[in-house]
Design an enzyme around this catalytic site. Structure first.
Site, mmCIF file in Angstrom:
data_model
loop_
_atom_site.group_PDB
_atom_site.id
_atom_site.type_symbol
_atom_site.label_atom_id
_atom_site.label_comp_id
_atom_site.label_asym_id
_atom_site.label_seq_id
_atom_site.Cartn_x
_atom_site.Cartn_y
_atom_site.Cartn_z
ATOM 1 N N HIS A 56 17.681 -27.517 47.062
ATOM 2 C CA HIS A 56 17.662 -26.153 47.631
ATOM 3 C C HIS A 56 18.144 -25.113 46.622
ATOM 4 O O HIS A 56 18.813 -24.137 46.982
ATOM 5 C CB HIS A 56 18.501 -26.090 48.913
ATOM 6 C CG HIS A 56 18.014 -26.970 50.004
ATOM 7 N ND1 HIS A 56 16.988 -26.614 50.857
ATOM 8 C CD2 HIS A 56 18.381 -28.228 50.373
ATOM 9 C CE1 HIS A 56 16.755 -27.588 51.720
ATOM 10 N NE2 HIS A 56 17.587 -28.584 51.434
ATOM 11 N N ASN A 129 16.017 -27.358 58.370
ATOM 12 C CA ASN A 129 14.785 -27.134 57.624
ATOM 13 C C ASN A 129 13.749 -26.467 58.528
ATOM 14 O O ASN A 129 13.994 -26.242 59.714
ATOM 15 C CB ASN A 129 14.222 -28.461 57.096
ATOM 16 C CG ASN A 129 14.991 -29.008 55.915
ATOM 17 O OD1 ASN A 129 15.388 -28.272 55.024
ATOM 18 N ND2 ASN A 129 15.201 -30.315 55.909
ATOM 19 N N TYR A 339 27.893 -32.089 51.729
ATOM 20 C CA TYR A 339 27.696 -30.651 51.515
ATOM 21 C C TYR A 339 28.997 -29.968 51.083
ATOM 22 O O TYR A 339 29.017 -29.203 50.116
ATOM 23 C CB TYR A 339 27.126 -30.005 52.767
ATOM 24 C CG TYR A 339 25.621 -30.137 52.840
ATOM 25 C CD1 TYR A 339 24.799 -29.030 52.824
ATOM 26 C CD2 TYR A 339 25.016 -31.394 52.888
ATOM 27 C CE1 TYR A 339 23.419 -29.150 52.871
ATOM 28 C CE2 TYR A 339 23.648 -31.532 52.934
ATOM 29 C CZ TYR A 339 22.842 -30.402 52.923
ATOM 30 O OH TYR A 339 21.482 -30.535 52.948
#
Length: 485
Positions: A56, A129, A339
């Site tokens: 990303h 997404n 993350y």
């Protein structure tokens, strides 16, 4: 002391006498090491880019608000969802997945759809997404999958052999591959696509009762996709096409909006549903669990500074608020760690204190020090817990809801392994024109693969989803369809 002048200064506030010429020994030099302004400029310039995201990397973002349109407090005690008409400020980042920071916006790739809600109970991040499923369902496979999407270590070129070898050996990817290779694989703009939380999450109400939930953001602009040839043309002529479109739309007051819906599944249904509801490669039928509207998201303000807001924005599916919790989804479980860890590496240990990430709610904890520490670092207050000095303490009412676990501690796969029904159903839902384009896209993507065994193995998966699907791809590649898939 404040000053009304507009003097250029160093980072420590001293005025700069000459910003055009470095300090040298005579007009020809050499340059003197004591030119601290020159040293600072060069050193800061070398550090102007934080490491780009591993995935990303290329993205665009915008500010907006989320407004509740239906009271669902019987399902969740999340404060920002508790009252019709309540507005919560939010920030969204759209992105491609596999490309580098300078890659094209119009490539065939899933689009990241990451939303940060600045709620009164802390930030809630929904990191999804533009597709309702994903390629894999266990986080242990994620590094290998992403490696196949990156460049070959010797040629530094994209490697279709790796892509299709991995997919053909990972049949759970078939559903997402079918979506990716369909018209939806290249959205016309970031405004003309849906968004999904993709994972299953848990909602808990004020009484402690839980349900499973999936999120669907439905674009009010309608779904539009790009023709393959036009997408390729734009990739060469305007690789920032989606970024530009989003900025210009908001800049002229054409504010894009999405309606957020959820699917609600009773907790007990998880044990009897025909697909594992925590498998992110599968969807829940909307006939079984209809969409329920929650609210409306509107994007109405562009960033003032791309780096400070879009590039330094950090999102984590582990940023929950009371009333929203994790499910046993294996991909989600891995992302809860990965993350936040990526942000601590990429941006810094105190990434959440940057303005774009800082919650509107008060932050009270015992975390101290580290790179980019802001404010007074807790001053001289108590810096450990438990303590006898009245420092912040836990609140039992905000503990996550308990849940049962069972079974052997083992490296186990999901029990359900039907990877073909849902992609087959999707294929059969498409019009003949859509099927033709889907097959053409797959054939074009698989043609460069060097080894026929990889192609034949992948054709077998398409054939199991729908015999016509596999047959047409086999014909396009000039290979035999499997006689006994």
């Amino acid at each position: 002391m404040s000053s009304n002048n507009n003097n250029l200064t160093t980072s420590w506030g001293a005025p700069v006498g000459d910003n055009q010429n470095s300090m040298t020994a005579g007009s020809r030099g050499p340059t003197l090491l004591q030119d601290v302004h020159l040293l600072e400029k060069l050193a800061h310039f070398n550090r102007e880019r934080v490491p780009e995201r591993v995935v990303h990397a290329k993205g665009a973002g915008a500010h907006g608000y989320f407004e509740v349109t239906q009271d669902l407090s019987k399902y969740t005690k999340a404060n920002f969802l508790s009252e019709v008409g309540r507005r919560t400020p939010m920030f969204i980042r759209f992105s491609t997945v596999a490309g580098e920071l300078g890659s094209s916006d119009t490539v065939r790739d899933p689009r990241g759809f990451a939303v940060k809600f600045y709620t009164e109970e802390g930030n809630y991040d929904l990191v999804g997404n533009n597709t309702p499923v994903f390629f894999i369902r266990d986080a242990i496979k994620f590094p290998d999958f992403i490696h196949t999407q990156k460049r070959h270590p010797q040629t530094h070129l994209k490697n279709p052999n790796a892509v299709w070898d991995f997919w053909s050996l990972s049949p759970e990817s078939l559903h997402q591959v079918t979506i990716l290779m369909s018209d939806r694989g290249i959205p016309a703009t970031l405004r003309h696509m849906h968004g999904f939380g993709s994972h299953t999450f848990k909602w808990v109400n004020a009484e402690g009762a839980a349900v499973w939930v999936k999120y669907h953001f439905k674009t009010e602009q309608g779904v539009k996709n790009l023709d393959v040839e036009l997408a390729a043309k734009l990739a060469g002529e305007n690789p920032d096409y989606h970024t530009e479109d989003l900025f210009n739309a908001i800049d002229k007051g054409d504010f894009p909006a999405w309606r957020l819906h959820v699917q609600i599944m009773p907790v007990e249904d998880a044990n009897t549903y025909r697909f594992d509801p925590f498998d992110v490669t599968k969807v829940w039928s909307q006939k079984d669990y209809p969409l329920i509207e929650v609210g409306r998201m509107v994007l109405d303000r562009n960033p003032e500074n791309y780096f400070a807001e879009v590039e330094q924005a950090t999102f984590s599916p582990g940023s929950f608020v009371p009333g929203i919790e994790a499910s046993p989804d294996k991909m989600l479980q891995g992302r809860l760690f990965a993350y936040g860890d990526a942000h601590r590496h990429r941006v810094g240990a105190n990434h959440n204190s940057l303005p774009i990430n800082r919650p509107k709610a008060d932050v009270k904890n015992y975390q101290r020090d580290g790179a980019m520490t802001h404010g007074n670092n807790g001053g001289g207050s108590v810096y450990y817990e438990p303590n006898s000095y009245g420092g912040p303490a836990e609140s039992a009412q905000n503990k996550p809801a308990p849940f049962e676990v069972s079974g052997l501690a083992d490296s186990s796969a999901y029990d359900h392994n039907d990877h073909y029904t849902q992609p087959g159903d999707l294929y059969r839902l498409l019009s003949e024109e859509e099927r033709t384009r889907l097959v053409r896209n797959i054939v074009g993507a698989m043609a460069p693969v060097e080894r026929d065994e990889i192609k034949i193995r992948q054709i077998g998966h398409f054939y199991k989803a729908d015999p016509e699907f596999g047959q047409r791809i086999a014909e396009g590649l000039g290979l035999p369809a499997p006689s006994n898939p």
